[in-house]
Design a protein around this motif. Structure first.
Motif, PDB file in Angstrom:
ATOM      1  N   PRO A 182      18.130 -13.909  -4.136  1.00 20.04           N
ATOM      2  CA  PRO A 182      17.664 -15.242  -3.730  1.00 20.04           C
ATOM      3  C   PRO A 182      18.354 -16.392  -4.453  1.00 20.04           C
ATOM      4  O   PRO A 182      18.333 -17.526  -3.959  1.00 20.04           O
ATOM      5  N   ASP A 183      18.985 -16.132  -5.591  1.00 23.22           N
ATOM      6  CA  ASP A 183      19.619 -17.192  -6.371  1.00 23.22           C
ATOM      7  C   ASP A 183      21.118 -17.314  -6.098  1.00 23.22           C
ATOM      8  O   ASP A 183      21.795 -18.137  -6.728  1.00 23.22           O
ATOM      9  N   LEU A 184      21.642 -16.491  -5.170  1.00 17.52           N
ATOM     10  CA  LEU A 184      23.077 -16.497  -4.898  1.00 17.52           C
ATOM     11  C   LEU A 184      23.364 -17.002  -3.487  1.00 17.52           C
ATOM     12  O   LEU A 184      22.570 -16.807  -2.573  1.00 17.52           O
ATOM     13  N   ARG A 185      24.534 -17.640  -3.335  1.00 24.37           N
ATOM     14  CA  ARG A 185      25.016 -17.973  -1.993  1.00 24.37           C
ATOM     15  C   ARG A 185      25.477 -16.681  -1.317  1.00 24.37           C
ATOM     16  O   ARG A 185      25.671 -15.655  -1.967  1.00 24.37           O
ATOM     17  N   PHE A 186      25.675 -16.744  -0.009  1.00 27.29           N
ATOM     18  CA  PHE A 186      26.054 -15.557   0.747  1.00 27.29           C
ATOM     19  C   PHE A 186      27.354 -14.970   0.220  1.00 27.29           C
ATOM     20  O   PHE A 186      27.468 -13.753   0.019  1.00 27.29           O
ATOM     21  N   ASP A 187      28.362 -15.829  -0.030  1.00 22.62           N
ATOM     22  CA  ASP A 187      29.643 -15.321  -0.516  1.00 22.62           C
ATOM     23  C   ASP A 187      29.503 -14.696  -1.901  1.00 22.62           C
ATOM     24  O   ASP A 187      30.168 -13.708  -2.227  1.00 22.62           O
ATOM     25  N   GLU A 188      28.603 -15.259  -2.726  1.00 22.38           N
ATOM     26  CA  GLU A 188      28.377 -14.699  -4.053  1.00 22.38           C
ATOM     27  C   GLU A 188      27.655 -13.354  -3.969  1.00 22.38           C
ATOM     28  O   GLU A 188      27.958 -12.427  -4.740  1.00 22.38           O
ATOM     29  N   ALA A 189      26.712 -13.252  -3.037  1.00 22.98           N
ATOM     30  CA  ALA A 189      26.005 -11.977  -2.841  1.00 22.98           C
ATOM     31  C   ALA A 189      26.966 -10.904  -2.349  1.00 22.98           C
ATOM     32  O   ALA A 189      26.906  -9.743  -2.786  1.00 22.98           O
ATOM     33  N   LEU A 190      27.871 -11.280  -1.448  1.00 18.99           N
ATOM     34  CA  LEU A 190      28.873 -10.325  -0.956  1.00 18.99           C
ATOM     35  C   LEU A 190      29.786  -9.874  -2.087  1.00 18.99           C
ATOM     36  O   LEU A 190      30.154  -8.689  -2.156  1.00 18.99           O
ATOM     37  N   GLN A 191      30.158 -10.796  -2.966  1.00 22.19           N
ATOM     38  CA  GLN A 191      30.993 -10.432  -4.108  1.00 22.19           C
ATOM     39  C   GLN A 191      30.257  -9.460  -5.024  1.00 22.19           C
ATOM     40  O   GLN A 191      30.836  -8.479  -5.505  1.00 22.19           O
ATOM     41  N   GLU A 192      28.982  -9.709  -5.264  1.00 24.67           N
ATOM     42  CA  GLU A 192      28.165  -8.797  -6.060  1.00 24.67           C
ATOM     43  C   GLU A 192      28.131  -7.411  -5.429  1.00 24.67           C
ATOM     44  O   GLU A 192      28.255  -6.390  -6.129  1.00 24.67           O
ATOM     45  N   GLU A 193      27.986  -7.374  -4.108  1.00 27.11           N
ATOM     46  CA  GLU A 193      27.954  -6.095  -3.398  1.00 27.11           C
ATOM     47  C   GLU A 193      29.306  -5.388  -3.493  1.00 27.11           C
ATOM     48  O   GLU A 193      29.358  -4.173  -3.693  1.00 27.11           O
ATOM     49  N   ARG A 194      30.387  -6.138  -3.338  1.00 29.58           N
ATOM     50  CA  ARG A 194      31.713  -5.513  -3.414  1.00 29.58           C
ATOM     51  C   ARG A 194      31.934  -4.880  -4.786  1.00 29.58           C
ATOM     52  O   ARG A 194      32.487  -3.782  -4.893  1.00 29.58           O
ATOM     53  N   GLU A 195      31.507  -5.568  -5.828  1.00 28.02           N
ATOM     54  CA  GLU A 195      31.680  -5.022  -7.169  1.00 28.02           C
ATOM     55  C   GLU A 195      30.894  -3.722  -7.344  1.00 28.02           C
ATOM     56  O   GLU A 195      31.404  -2.743  -7.907  1.00 28.02           O
TER      57      GLU A 195
END
Length: 281
Positions: A182-195
Motif C-alpha cells: 500500500p505504500d508503494l507506487r505500481f512501478d515500485e511494487a513491480l520492482q519489488e516483485e522482480r527482485e
C-alpha cells in the motif's frame, strides 16, 4: 533466498508451544493469503492455549504424550513455513500458485488437529477430569476454518497467467499489488516483485528445478511488462504449447487434490475454476 522466519525465530526443535506462538505472531505480516494466514493463526492460538496448559503439568513428560508432541511440532513447523511463504515470497508467485497454497492451509490444519488428539493425553484428561484441558481440546476440535482465494486473488491469477495481457489485466495486477504494497507506487511494487522473483529464480536454478524456473521466468516477464497484447514466442510456447509446465505442472495435480477433498466429504472446491484459469485463453 531470504532467511525464513522459521529459521530466524529462536525455536528449539522440540518446542511446539514456541512454534504455535510464532505462527500467531508472523501471520500478522503476511503480504498474500492474509485471511488464510489469520485463520490459521487463530487456530494455532487454540493449540497454543492447550499447550500452555499441558506445559504447566507433568503430562508433557509422559513418554507417549512427549512423542505425540514431537509429531505435533513437525506439522506446526510446516504451518510456520507456509505462513513465512506468504510473508517472504513474491506476491505474484503466491497468487499464481494460489490454489496450491489453499490446499496446504487446509492440509496443515487437518494434520494439526489429527496430532493434537494424542490418545494418552485424551485418556488422562477424561480419567482425571481435567476440565480445563478438556475444554481446550474441545475448542480445537470444534474450530473449522474455511481457506479460500478471494475474488481479487482469482482475478489477479487469471491476469498473470494470460499470455495476451491487456490494459485491464494490468489494472487488475496493479490493484492486487496495491493491497500487498500500500505504500508503494505500481512501478515500485513491480520492482519489488522482480527482485523477489530473481532471488527465487537463482535459488531454483541452484536446485536444477527447470520447470519451476520457467514459471518464474514468465512471472518476471509479467512484472516487466504487465500489459502485453502481442506475447513473445517464448511466452506463448510456455503457456500454450506446454501447459504441463505451467506453474510447476500444477494442472496435473488437480485430480489428486480434488480426490483428497472428496475423500473428506468436501466439494470440488473450485478445481474446475483452477483448470479454467490456467488454460490458454
Amino acid at each position: 533466498m531470504a532467511t525464513s522466519a522459521a529459521a530466524a525465530v529462536t525455536v528449539s526443535s522440540s518446542d511446539a508451544l514456541a512454534l504455535a506462538s510464532a505462527i500467531v505472531s508472523l501471520a500478522r505480516d503476511a503480504f498474500t493469503h492474509r485471511r488464510n494466514c489469520q485463520q490459521l493463526a487463530e487456530h494455532a492460538e487454540l493449540v497454543r492455549a492447550l499447550l500452555e496448559k499441558v506445559d504447566g503439568t507433568d503430562l508433557a513428560r509422559v513418554p507417549e504424550i512427549e512423542e505425540g508432541l514431537r509429531e505435533l511440532e513437525e506439522v506446526l513447523r510446516e504451518a510456520l513455513e507456509l505462513v513465512e511463504s506468504c510473508r517472504g515470497k513474491s506476491c505474484m508467485y503466491m497468487v499464481a500458485t494460489g490454489w496450491n497454497a489453499v490446499y496446504e492451509f487446509r492440509r496443515v490444519e487437518t494434520e494439526i488437529d489429527r496430532r493434537v488428539k494424542i490418545p494418552t493425553l485424551t485418556a488422562l484428561v477424561h480419567e482425571f477430569r481435567m476440565e480445563h484441558l478438556k475444554q481446550a481440546l474441545r475448542a480445537i476440535e470444534d474450530d473449522h476454518r474455511d481457506y479460500m482465494l478471494d475474488e481479487l486473488d482469482i482475478e489477479a491469477q487469471k491476469a498473470i497467467l494470460k499470455p495476451d495481457r491487456t490494459k485491464r489485466d494490468a489494472d487488475v495486477l496493479e490493484k492486487f499489488l496495491y493491497r500487498a504494497y500500500p505504500d508503494l507506487r505500481f512501478d515500485e511494487a513491480l520492482q519489488e516483485e522482480r527482485e523477489k522473483l530473481h532471488v527465487e529464480l537463482q535459488w531454483l536454478r541452484s536446485r536444477n528445478e527447470t520447470k519451476q524456473c520457467r514459471v518464474i521466468e514468465h512471472l518476471i516477464s509479467v512484472a516487466e511488462n504487465p500489459s502485453n497484447t502481442l506475447p513473445s514466442k517464448r511466452v506463448t510456447k510456455l503457456l500454450v504449447n506446454q501447459p504441463a509446465f505451467v506453474m510447476s505442472g500444477y494442472i496435473n495435480n488437480v485430480k489428486s487434490i480434488r480426490e483428497s477433498f472428496q475423500d473428506q466429504g468436501q466439494d470440488d472446491w473450485q478445481a474446475d475454476l483452477l483448470v479454467a484459469a490456467w488454460s490458454p485463453l
